[in-house]
Design a protein around this motif. Structure first.
Motif, short mmCIF file in Angstrom:
data_model
loop_
_atom_site.label_atom_id
_atom_site.label_comp_id
_atom_site.label_asym_id
_atom_site.label_seq_id
_atom_site.Cartn_x
_atom_site.Cartn_y
_atom_site.Cartn_z
N UNK A 58 21.73 0.14 4.16
CA UNK A 58 21.81 1.28 5.07
C UNK A 58 21.38 2.60 4.46
N UNK A 59 20.85 2.57 3.23
CA UNK A 59 20.41 3.81 2.60
C UNK A 59 19.09 4.30 3.17
N UNK A 60 18.23 3.37 3.56
CA UNK A 60 16.94 3.72 4.15
C UNK A 60 16.79 2.98 5.46
N UNK A 61 16.81 3.71 6.56
CA UNK A 61 16.72 3.09 7.89
C UNK A 61 15.60 3.67 8.74
N UNK A 62 15.18 4.90 8.45
CA UNK A 62 14.14 5.56 9.24
C UNK A 62 12.90 5.81 8.39
N UNK A 64 0.85 -1.18 0.00
CA UNK A 64 0.00 0.00 0.00
C UNK A 64 0.89 1.24 0.00
N UNK A 65 0.67 2.10 -0.99
CA UNK A 65 1.49 3.29 -1.17
C UNK A 65 0.63 4.52 -0.89
N UNK A 66 1.04 5.31 0.09
CA UNK A 66 0.30 6.51 0.46
C UNK A 66 0.79 7.67 -0.41
N UNK A 67 -0.07 8.12 -1.32
CA UNK A 67 0.28 9.23 -2.21
C UNK A 67 -0.71 10.36 -1.97
N UNK A 68 -0.29 11.35 -1.23
CA UNK A 68 -1.16 12.50 -0.95
C UNK A 68 -2.44 12.13 -0.27
N UNK A 69 -2.40 11.15 0.65
CA UNK A 69 -3.59 10.72 1.36
C UNK A 69 -4.38 9.65 0.65
N UNK A 70 -4.00 9.33 -0.58
CA UNK A 70 -4.65 8.26 -1.35
C UNK A 70 -3.78 7.01 -1.29
N UNK A 71 -4.39 5.87 -0.95
CA UNK A 71 -3.64 4.62 -0.86
C UNK A 71 -3.76 3.86 -2.18
N UNK A 72 -2.60 3.61 -2.80
CA UNK A 72 -2.55 2.86 -4.05
C UNK A 72 -2.00 1.47 -3.75
N UNK A 73 -2.67 0.44 -4.25
CA UNK A 73 -2.29 -0.94 -3.96
C UNK A 73 -1.56 -1.52 -5.18
N UNK A 74 -0.36 -2.08 -4.92
CA UNK A 74 0.43 -2.70 -5.98
C UNK A 74 0.94 -4.06 -5.49
N UNK A 75 1.50 -4.82 -6.40
CA UNK A 75 2.09 -6.11 -6.06
C UNK A 75 3.22 -5.91 -5.05
N UNK A 76 3.22 -6.70 -3.99
CA UNK A 76 4.18 -6.49 -2.91
C UNK A 76 5.59 -6.95 -3.27
N UNK A 77 5.71 -7.95 -4.15
CA UNK A 77 7.02 -8.59 -4.35
C UNK A 77 8.13 -7.64 -4.77
N UNK A 78 7.97 -6.84 -5.84
CA UNK A 78 9.06 -5.95 -6.21
C UNK A 78 9.34 -4.87 -5.17
N UNK A 79 8.30 -4.44 -4.47
CA UNK A 79 8.48 -3.43 -3.43
C UNK A 79 9.24 -4.02 -2.24
N UNK A 80 8.83 -5.23 -1.82
CA UNK A 80 9.48 -5.89 -0.68
C UNK A 80 10.94 -6.21 -1.01
N UNK A 81 11.19 -6.68 -2.24
CA UNK A 81 12.57 -6.98 -2.63
C UNK A 81 13.44 -5.74 -2.54
N UNK A 82 12.91 -4.62 -3.04
CA UNK A 82 13.69 -3.38 -3.00
C UNK A 82 13.90 -2.91 -1.56
N UNK A 83 12.85 -2.96 -0.75
CA UNK A 83 12.98 -2.53 0.64
C UNK A 83 14.05 -3.34 1.38
N UNK A 84 14.09 -4.63 1.10
CA UNK A 84 15.10 -5.48 1.72
C UNK A 84 16.50 -5.02 1.34
N UNK A 85 16.71 -4.73 0.06
CA UNK A 85 18.04 -4.30 -0.41
C UNK A 85 18.42 -2.93 0.13
N UNK A 86 17.50 -1.99 0.06
CA UNK A 86 17.84 -0.63 0.45
C UNK A 86 17.99 -0.50 1.97
N UNK A 87 17.29 -1.35 2.71
CA UNK A 87 17.45 -1.35 4.17
C UNK A 87 18.76 -2.00 4.56
N UNK A 88 19.07 -3.13 3.95
CA UNK A 88 20.32 -3.83 4.25
C UNK A 88 21.53 -2.97 3.92
#
Length: 282
Positions: free
Chosen positions: A195-199, A169-193
């Motif tokens: 150290x680029x995105x931690x907060x 679920x992507x919050x864009x200006x108060x509107x929630x847009x639903x997309x496939x989780x897999x590519x988003x989760x894969x990216x979040x895992x990489x960018x968190x590991x």
């Protein structure tokens, strides 16, 4: 007999647990699990001692990459509380003996290969960043396809994304847009590991150098990110072909299904040379 069945069950369970740990180890060039890629030849357990034998697609695979996989495998297995010692054996490689001996002696890569140009830490960081950039490309494509515009994408922060099962679920200006989780989760895992995105307030999508993306440069960043995807996809196709040559035309599992996704590789070998420099000419 009951005791034998119990022992067999316990051994099978422990073997499965070891393979679950090994599934966390990736081929750094492909960013895919060495279990998924079928590199594991055998797992032998004797009490608290575990031996893992693995073979790479080619005998001349980069010693640095082979070293990373061997040390990661050793560390993952030894993280199990019942394992006293893990021994990792690299088979059929031009540096099998050196890597097997060095990894199990707890030597450093530099101690094992004193003439090497650079260290494993630098290689690991570069490869991890390439994987991050490649995954970002897929995540951004997912959002663009869902109708999120470039200005909104470059403004997203970590708190704007929520994973819920197979949905993101992507919050864009108060509107929630639903997309496939897999590519988003894969990216979040990489960018968190990485150290680029931690907060929660950290900007989600970044240039390859780790800077915020100007909205009018998102297309340029996507083109540069494609180089990472093509590089990894092309290398994956080569490794897959070599792996099949070793196991036979139907592949290691007999399914005839490629172990890597070749769809990102379009045959343009010139794109194997990646650069992280943004240029208005692109």
């Amino acid at each position: 007999m009951a005791g034998s069945r119990s022992d067999a069950g316990g051994h099978a369970e422990r073997t499965a647990t070891v393979r679950e740990r090994l599934d966390r180890v990736e081929d750094p060039e492909l960013a895919r699990s060495i279990v998924e890629l079928d590199y594991i030849d055998a797992v032998d357990i004797d009490g608290g001692r575990v031996e893992v034998r693995f073979t790479l697609p080619t005998a001349w695979c980069s010693p640095a990459f082979a070293w990373m996989m061997a040390t990661d495998a050793r560390d993952e297995v030894e993280s199990l509380d019942w394992v006293r010692m893990a021994r990792v054996v690299l088979c059929d490689h031009m540096h099998s003996e050196e890597i097997t001996t060095g990894v199990n002696a707890r030597d450093s890569f530099g101690e094992t290969f004193p003439d090497a140009d650079g260290d494993v830490a630098a290689v690991r960081a570069a490869i991890a960043d390439k994987a991050r950039v490649s995954r970002q490309r897929e995540a951004v494509h997912t959002l663009l396809d869902a109708g999120v515009d470039p200005e909104q994408i470059v403004s997203l922060v970590r708190a704007d994304l929520t994973l819920a099962g197979e949905e993101a679920h992507v919050d864009v200006g108060g509107l929630s847009i639903v997309v496939d989780a897999e590519p988003i989760a894969d990216y979040l895992d990489r960018v968190t590991t990485s150290g680029h995105v931690t907060d929660d307030g950290d900007t989600l999508f970044l240039t390859p150098e780790g800077d915020p993306i100007p909205a009018d440069q998102l297309d340029v960043v996507q083109k540069r990110s494609r180089l990472a995807s093509v590089n990894m996809g092309g290398q994956g196709a080569v490794c897959d072909a070599l792996h099949r040559a070793r196991h036979g035309p139907d592949g290691p599992d007999g399914s005839g299904t490629p172990t890597v996704d070749r769809s990102t590789y379009d045959g343009d070998v010139n794109e194997f040379t990646s650069t992280w420099t943004l240029s208005g000419d692109d």
